[in-house]
Design a protein around this motif. Sequence first.
Motif, short mmCIF file in Angstrom:
data_model
loop_
_atom_site.label_atom_id
_atom_site.label_comp_id
_atom_site.label_asym_id
_atom_site.label_seq_id
_atom_site.Cartn_x
_atom_site.Cartn_y
_atom_site.Cartn_z
N TRP A 1 -29.43 -24.69 -79.74
CA TRP A 1 -28.98 -23.37 -79.56
C TRP A 1 -28.40 -22.90 -80.99
O TRP A 1 -27.77 -23.41 -81.83
N THR A 2 -28.56 -21.42 -80.98
CA THR A 2 -28.06 -21.06 -82.43
C THR A 2 -26.83 -20.72 -82.12
O THR A 2 -26.12 -20.38 -80.85
N PRO A 3 -25.51 -20.30 -83.32
CA PRO A 3 -24.49 -20.06 -82.86
C PRO A 3 -24.66 -18.77 -82.32
O PRO A 3 -25.55 -17.97 -82.47
N SER A 4 -23.60 -18.42 -81.32
CA SER A 4 -23.47 -16.89 -80.74
C SER A 4 -23.09 -15.80 -81.66
O SER A 4 -22.45 -16.04 -82.59
N SER A 5 -23.59 -14.69 -81.41
CA SER A 5 -23.38 -13.51 -82.28
C SER A 5 -23.13 -12.24 -81.30
O SER A 5 -23.47 -12.31 -80.07
N ILE A 6 -22.43 -11.32 -81.81
CA ILE A 6 -22.23 -9.97 -81.16
C ILE A 6 -23.39 -9.05 -81.63
O ILE A 6 -23.17 -8.93 -82.98
#
Length: 331
Positions: free
Chosen positions: A22-27
Amino acid sequence: MAAFGTVFMPKMALAKYENDSWTPSSIVSSNKLELHPGTHVLHYSSTCFEGLKAFKHEDGSINIFRMNANVQRMSQSSHLLFLPEINPDQLSEMITQIVKLYADDVPSPPGSMYIRPTHIGTEASIGKAAGSSNTSLLYVLLSPVGDYFSGGAKTLRLLLEEKDMRSSPHMGMVKSGGNYASALGPIIRAQKEYNADQVLFCPNGDVQETGAANFILIDGNEIITKALNTSFLHGITRDSILTIARDIGMTVSERDFTVTELIERAKKPGTEAALSGTAAVLTPVGTLIHNGQEVTVGNGEAGATTLKLRQALNDIQWGNAEDKFGWLQKV
């Protein structure tokens, strides 16, 4: 006022599963997603979602209701759909992060912020009709909503469907878009032909659930609802209502029951029926339609026990009663 669930906050939380992690989450902006036309979800319905709410309390704090239960159910749905395994801690953080961003926009009671986590398979492969997607997208949308009962708590009309099931027996417990789509035909026909609001699926006489909510019957001090199995959704609102009912001394019977028993009990004075779900919490049912005949449930009005249980749950959600079950999480 805009229809329930049609207004969205301008940004959402998003994470991707690619290269086996999983990639880091982003807004990011919530106004579009870019997907390849061959994306797995568009052809083979590799998708699941959740629905939960955040509430603003009188002290100004924002509280998410039963987030852990929703995250756990989404993890289960993803597993059963053979989507990449989600990271529960990451999803919880994504939900909390986006709700914090729009804390000032959470409506006061009886309104709330509706939260819609969604997980879709994104691998571009139309050759995977019998294979799972190796990539996916996880995102969390927010939709401020008002009082579901702003027009009054009108009782619902349910058509009893004894031939068809809402979904395939092994997939009913998965909160997937395909299950809702498969119920649309019977629901729309019931609306046109019987002026029904929903269809209560009762294959071979076994009372299960409607197209979008769990069903409960209230006979005196007893709540009767189908026991959990793989054929229908394990509703978190259902569980919350049953927990509150037990706490106030009601008898909760989770068991199989038939259309025949349902109709016999419905005709008794004082009997109540209701649908449970995130949007409406507990919606009273006033009429059952069976073999062309209409059966009034109790007196046909919203019952006192239904209203009491709904208010008890609302009071916890809105911060007007003790959260004795540990259901609220401040953001």
